[in-house]
Design an enzyme around this catalytic site. Structure first.
Site, short mmCIF file in Angstrom:
data_model
loop_
_atom_site.label_atom_id
_atom_site.label_comp_id
_atom_site.label_asym_id
_atom_site.label_seq_id
_atom_site.Cartn_x
_atom_site.Cartn_y
_atom_site.Cartn_z
N ASP A 220 2.50 3.10 3.66
CA ASP A 220 1.59 2.13 3.01
C ASP A 220 0.14 2.60 2.81
O ASP A 220 -0.45 3.18 3.73
CB ASP A 220 1.46 0.86 3.86
CG ASP A 220 2.76 0.31 4.35
OD1 ASP A 220 3.82 0.85 4.02
OD2 ASP A 220 2.71 -0.68 5.10
N GLN B 100 -0.84 4.86 6.04
CA GLN B 100 0.04 5.03 7.18
C GLN B 100 0.47 6.49 7.20
O GLN B 100 1.03 6.99 6.22
CB GLN B 100 1.27 4.12 7.05
CG GLN B 100 0.95 2.66 7.27
CD GLN B 100 0.71 2.35 8.73
OE1 GLN B 100 1.64 2.14 9.49
NE2 GLN B 100 -0.55 2.31 9.15
N ASP C 74 0.02 -6.63 9.66
CA ASP C 74 -0.55 -6.24 8.37
C ASP C 74 -1.69 -7.15 7.91
O ASP C 74 -1.63 -7.77 6.83
CB ASP C 74 0.55 -6.18 7.28
CG ASP C 74 1.71 -5.28 7.69
OD1 ASP C 74 1.51 -4.43 8.57
OD2 ASP C 74 2.82 -5.44 7.15
N GLU D 179 5.89 -8.60 4.56
CA GLU D 179 4.95 -7.60 5.05
C GLU D 179 3.74 -7.52 4.10
O GLU D 179 3.83 -7.91 2.93
CB GLU D 179 5.61 -6.22 5.12
CG GLU D 179 6.82 -6.17 6.04
CD GLU D 179 7.45 -4.79 6.19
OE1 GLU D 179 7.74 -4.41 7.32
OE2 GLU D 179 7.66 -4.09 5.18
N TRP E 294 11.93 1.76 1.35
CA TRP E 294 12.46 2.03 2.70
C TRP E 294 13.94 2.38 2.68
O TRP E 294 14.47 2.90 3.66
CB TRP E 294 12.19 0.84 3.63
CG TRP E 294 10.78 0.81 4.12
CD1 TRP E 294 9.83 -0.14 3.85
CD2 TRP E 294 10.12 1.78 4.95
NE1 TRP E 294 8.64 0.18 4.46
CE2 TRP E 294 8.80 1.36 5.15
CE3 TRP E 294 10.54 2.98 5.55
CZ2 TRP E 294 7.88 2.08 5.91
CZ3 TRP E 294 9.62 3.69 6.31
CH2 TRP E 294 8.31 3.24 6.49
C1 FRU Z 1 5.43 -1.73 5.45
C2 FRU Z 1 5.34 -1.55 6.95
C3 FRU Z 1 4.30 -2.49 7.53
C4 FRU Z 1 3.90 -1.80 8.81
C5 FRU Z 1 3.96 -0.35 8.39
C6 FRU Z 1 4.38 0.57 9.50
O1 FRU Z 1 5.96 -0.63 4.79
O2 FRU Z 1 6.60 -1.78 7.55
O3 FRU Z 1 4.76 -3.81 7.73
O4 FRU Z 1 2.63 -2.18 9.23
O5 FRU Z 1 4.90 -0.26 7.33
O6 FRU Z 1 4.24 1.91 9.13
#
Ligand code: FRU
Length: 530
Positions: free
Chosen positions: A61, A77, A192, A243, A333
């Site tokens: 993300d 991330q 988040d 999310e 994902w």
């Molecule tokens: C979304 C997510 C978020 C989380 C992050 C973890 O893709 O699952 O909810 O904070 O990725 O890497």
């Protein structure tokens, strides 16, 4: 910003390497970055040419985007030790134009409270937090701590919200001593946070995902938070966990007297074409609670493609600019951990503007690539109106032409489907088209090359055409391993990735089952930014 030559970039990054290693966790990153650089910067197979991707290792993300003193910040991330998801850090890059990015050292490392999951960042203009010396404005990052030990132990309370601050234009970050600022009351999937200043009542708002809904909190100072509302249990798609929400106000049809609030909400799985996707709601917000105008069972999708997830918008874009700027993670994902790229994994979408427009169906989001894309436009070729029968090359050598603007007319079209295809000498192809019978757009990547890494990857994916008009407009951005379709002036969007075994050097207009009326367009070269 003038485009830096690759050589200058290499020197800058080599100079940065000692700093990139300032935490022991990034030792591998140093090594792999050095390798990447000596082998040719951003030249690997499937490396995006004009999209953001990390120099090496795993990214998901986008996080913490804000604009400050001439710089757009992008955090993400990041797992610096492998090309699969792992203990999360915040990677960091800055840009003065949203197109050319400079990598900065990792901003946030995991600590004894957990991994650093997704979140946002703001400029605390009035120093409400008191975290800067008097007269200064701290930058505050608000993120989720994810405690892997708590998760392993089967507890529910392993995610909570923390903050960190920077007093040096985002170059270094200090975690707040009193973390967490929002402890977990015993609820799973509690993450988040997106924070913004609610001007009318002069307080901060935090919205974050809590399983099948969002929670809304208020604070005077970014430190003390109270719960003021929840939204979503009976609204929108619920095929997966919610999310990465976002919430902001936009003018309808550009009229500042007529505004609505928009909530973005990512869901995984449960997207319109399987896996991860982002829906949105249009409604009202009073600083505390959100009320949706969409009937509960209606899902509006920001992007129907399989590869735009967890996207949120920049904060603190100056009012004189006034744009709502968005970027998303260009993966899903379902297969993100297995896509065939090395030494990095994943890229971001092109930064986009979001606007609200009224349509017959109601108020909807219109998405466009940012105008700064113009900085990398090169040679432009007109494609004259013509009748398409079978496959017809767009130009003789269309290899480097990466932006297409095309118009078709379904009136007089006898074809059952038509559009544009990207192809190579091996017969691999991606088709981006329109199917008349279903009145819908599609991206077909069934024969796009490498698809053996996941059973979920190959497929044809659809998006409804939202209007009655016989004129179809397609605006496409084609990079080495992705296509972004903005159809019907940005009301219908599809973003998808692909991995041909040889680059797609040919683009054709095509029709199936008859002739298609092509009413003209243009193809423009987009230059690489790395
Ligand atoms: C979304 C997510 C978020 C989380 C992050 C973890 O893709 O699952 O909810 O904070 O990725 O890497």
């Amino acid at each position: 910003m003038p485009q830096m030559s690759p050589v200058n970039r290499i020197f800058i990054i080599l100079a940065l390497l000692p700093f990139l290693g300032c935490g022991k966790k990034s030792a591998n990153m140093e090594k792999s970055q050095a390798q990447t650089i000596t082998e040719g910067y951003y030249q690997e197979a499937h490396r995006p040419r004009f999209h953001f991707s990390p120099p090496a290792k795993w990214m998901n993300d986008p996080n913490g985007m804000f604009f400050y003193e001439g710089e757009y910040h992008l955090f993400y991330q990041y797992y610096p030790d492998d090309v699969v998801w792992g203990p999360m850090h915040w990677g960091h890059a800055v840009s003065t134009d949203l197109i050319h990015w400079d990598h900065l050292p990792i901003a946030l490392y995991p600590d004894s409270m957990g991994y650093i999951f997704s979140g946002s960042a703001v400029v605390d203009h009035k120093n409400t937090s008191g975290l800067a010396p008097e007269g200064q404005s701290p930058l505050i990052a608000i993120f989720t701590y994810h405690d892997p030990e708590g998760e392993k132990a089967g507890r529910n309370d392993y995610q909570y919200q923390g903050i960190a601050y920077s007093l040096d234009k985002g170059r270094t970050w200090t975690k707040y001593k009193g973390n967490p600022v929002v402890p977990n009351p015993g609820l799973k999937d509690f993450r988040d946070p997106k924070v913004f200043w609610y001007e009318k009542d002069q307080h901060w708002v935090m919205i974050f995902a809590r399983g099948d809904r969002v929670q809304i909190y208020n604070s005077p100072n970014l430190i003390d938070w109270v719960l003021t509302g929840e939204f979503g249990e009976t609204y929108g798609g619920h095929g997966g966990v919610w999310e990465c929400p976002d919430l902001f106000e936009l003018a309808i049809d550009g009229n500042p007297e007529n505004k609505k609030w928009v909530m973005l909400l990512s869901i995984n799985p449960g997207g319109p074409n399987k896996g991860s996707a982002t829906q949105y709601f249009v409604g009202d917000f009073d600083g505390k609670t959100f009320i949706s105008d969409n009937p509960g069972d209606v899902s509006l999708w920001l992007d129907y493609g399989t590869d735009n997830y967890a996207g949120v918008t920049w904060s603190d874009v100056p009012a004189s600019d006034g744009r709502r700027l968005f970027i998303g993670w260009m993966s899903n994902w379902l297969y993100a951990n297995r896509v065939p790229t090395d030494p990095w994994r994943s890229a971001m979408t092109i930064p986009r503007t979001l606007q609200l427009v009224s349509t017959e169906a109601g108020v909807r989001i219109k998405t466009e690539p940012v105008a700064e894309l113009g900085l990398i436009r090169g040679e432009e070729k007109n494609i004259p109106p013509q009748t398409i029968s079978g496959a017809m090359p767009i130009t003789k050598d269309s290899g480097n032409l990466a932006e297409l603007v095309l118009s078709f007319d379904t009136k007089g079209t006898t074809a059952t489907e038509f559009g544009v295809e990207l192809t190579n000498g091996k017969g691999e192809k991606v088709r981006i088209g329109y199917e008349k019978a279903g009145n819908r757009f599609y991206i077909d990547r069934r024969q796009s090359g490498r698809n053996d890494f996941s059973e979920e990857f190959a497929g044809i994916h659809y998006a409804p055409h939202s209007g009655e008009t016989t004129t179809l407009s397609l605006h496409l951005l084609v990079d080495v391993a992705s296509v972004e379709l903005f159809a019907q002036e940005g009301l219908v969007v599809m973003t998808e990735i692909f991995f041909p075994s040889e680059p797609f050097t040919q683009m054709n207009l095509y029709s199936e089952g008859g002739e298609a009326v092509f009413t003209g367009g243009k193809a423009t070269e987009l230059k690489g930014v790395w």
